[in-house]
Motif scaffolding. Sequence first.
Motif, PDB file in Angstrom:
ATOM      1  N   SER A   1       0.782  -1.499  -0.149  1.00  0.00           N
ATOM      2  CA  SER A   1       0.145   0.381   0.005  1.00  0.00           C
ATOM      3  C   SER A   1       0.943   1.103  -0.472  1.00  0.00           C
TER       4      SER A   1
ATOM      5  N   THR B   1       8.836   7.268  -2.781  1.00  0.00           N
ATOM      6  CA  THR B   1       7.346   6.722  -3.449  1.00  0.00           C
ATOM      7  C   THR B   1       8.005   6.749  -4.761  1.00  0.00           C
TER       8      THR B   1
ATOM      9  N   THR C   1       4.619  10.482 -19.787  1.00  0.00           N
ATOM     10  CA  THR C   1       5.238   9.884 -18.638  1.00  0.00           C
ATOM     11  C   THR C   1       6.951  10.222 -19.607  1.00  0.00           C
TER      12      THR C   1
ATOM     13  N   VAL D   1      -1.832  13.030  -8.247  1.00  0.00           N
ATOM     14  CA  VAL D   1      -2.263  12.048  -8.982  1.00  0.00           C
ATOM     15  C   VAL D   1      -1.750  10.329  -8.277  1.00  0.00           C
ATOM     16  N   GLU D   2      -2.683  10.720  -6.917  1.00  0.00           N
ATOM     17  CA  GLU D   2      -1.963   9.034  -5.512  1.00  0.00           C
ATOM     18  C   GLU D   2      -2.804   7.871  -6.257  1.00  0.00           C
ATOM     19  N   HIS D   3      -1.704   6.402  -7.019  1.00  0.00           N
ATOM     20  CA  HIS D   3      -1.736   5.350  -7.347  1.00  0.00           C
ATOM     21  C   HIS D   3      -1.294   4.871  -6.336  1.00  0.00           C
ATOM     22  N   ASP D   4      -2.021   3.830  -6.705  1.00  0.00           N
ATOM     23  CA  ASP D   4      -1.363   2.034  -5.998  1.00  0.00           C
ATOM     24  C   ASP D   4       0.253   2.136  -4.969  1.00  0.00           C
TER      25      ASP D   4
ATOM     26  N   CYS E   1       2.618   8.161  -6.950  1.00  0.00           N
ATOM     27  CA  CYS E   1       2.409   9.081  -7.963  1.00  0.00           C
ATOM     28  C   CYS E   1       2.796   9.920  -9.198  1.00  0.00           C
ATOM     29  N   GLU E   2       1.676  10.375  -9.345  1.00  0.00           N
ATOM     30  CA  GLU E   2       2.003  10.797 -10.584  1.00  0.00           C
ATOM     31  C   GLU E   2       1.497  12.499 -10.207  1.00  0.00           C
TER      32      GLU E   2
ATOM     33  N   ARG F   1       1.195  15.411 -13.194  1.00  0.00           N
ATOM     34  CA  ARG F   1       0.479  15.567 -14.029  1.00  0.00           C
ATOM     35  C   ARG F   1       0.598  17.016 -14.456  1.00  0.00           C
TER      36      ARG F   1
END
Length: 275
Positions: free
Chosen positions: A2, A32, A42, A79-82, A85-86, A88
């Motif tokens: 997580s 992270t 990307t 943006v949080e992903h599993d 982070c991104e 954008r």
Amino acid sequence: MSLNLEPVIRLPQTSVDNGVFVAGERALPEETPVALTYNGSTHAVMMASPADLEDFGLGFSLSEGIIADPEGLTSMEIVEHDLGCEVRMWLQETCRGAYQSRRRAMAGPVGCGLCGVESLAEAVQTVPKVLGALQLPPSAIAAAMADLSNAQRLNREARAIHAAALWRPGQGLIAIREDVGRHNALDKLAGSLARAGESCFASMVLLTSRVSVEMVQKAARMGVPIIAAISAPTALAVRVADECGLTLVAVAREDSFEVFTHPKRIQRLGACISA
């Protein structure tokens, strides 16, 4: 696994001292995966501390020459992903053409591991001349580095986090950013200063790391005239600092430091003894 967005977390450990085992815990820095994207594509994925990501995105964009000023970005979203982070980011129309051309030039060389003339040019690219005429007495270097040490909040907890800060005579520390990556810390600092409209012209950048060529390139783009670092520089970093007019101070301790380039910005208060 997580995602954890705290820059420092506490985890269990066992201390062993003279054969005695004691259960406890230690504060550790989190890292992270952070994807930096432009216009939906990307550009890079960096391992970073999950804090000050807006500053990271803006500072990275400026220090990499993707934009010339903060207005080059029309928007930014975290943006949080599993698994990470991104950041954008969307570019102004005037920046998009140059960015696409750069991506096409880098696509082949970077894909095979920094090979080819184009990638070598990217790695050791020309940086702007540094024009700041700041002059400091030797005592200012020691005072600035002491200020930096006292301000490293995250590193006091985890003991494994780099910092980059801007210091100005008469004002002390203007801003500080911390990250598990030394490049990331400097990018975050650059972003925070650009966001605040702070000039680096009469200021000094402080680093808790060694000084590689990328750190010199980033500092030069910020317009800062002096870098002071705890650790030593690389030979290439010294050559690039000399070429762009930046004063490089390193191996800075409480009572000593070494000046590698453009020593005119460090005031001579005593006799110079040749080795």
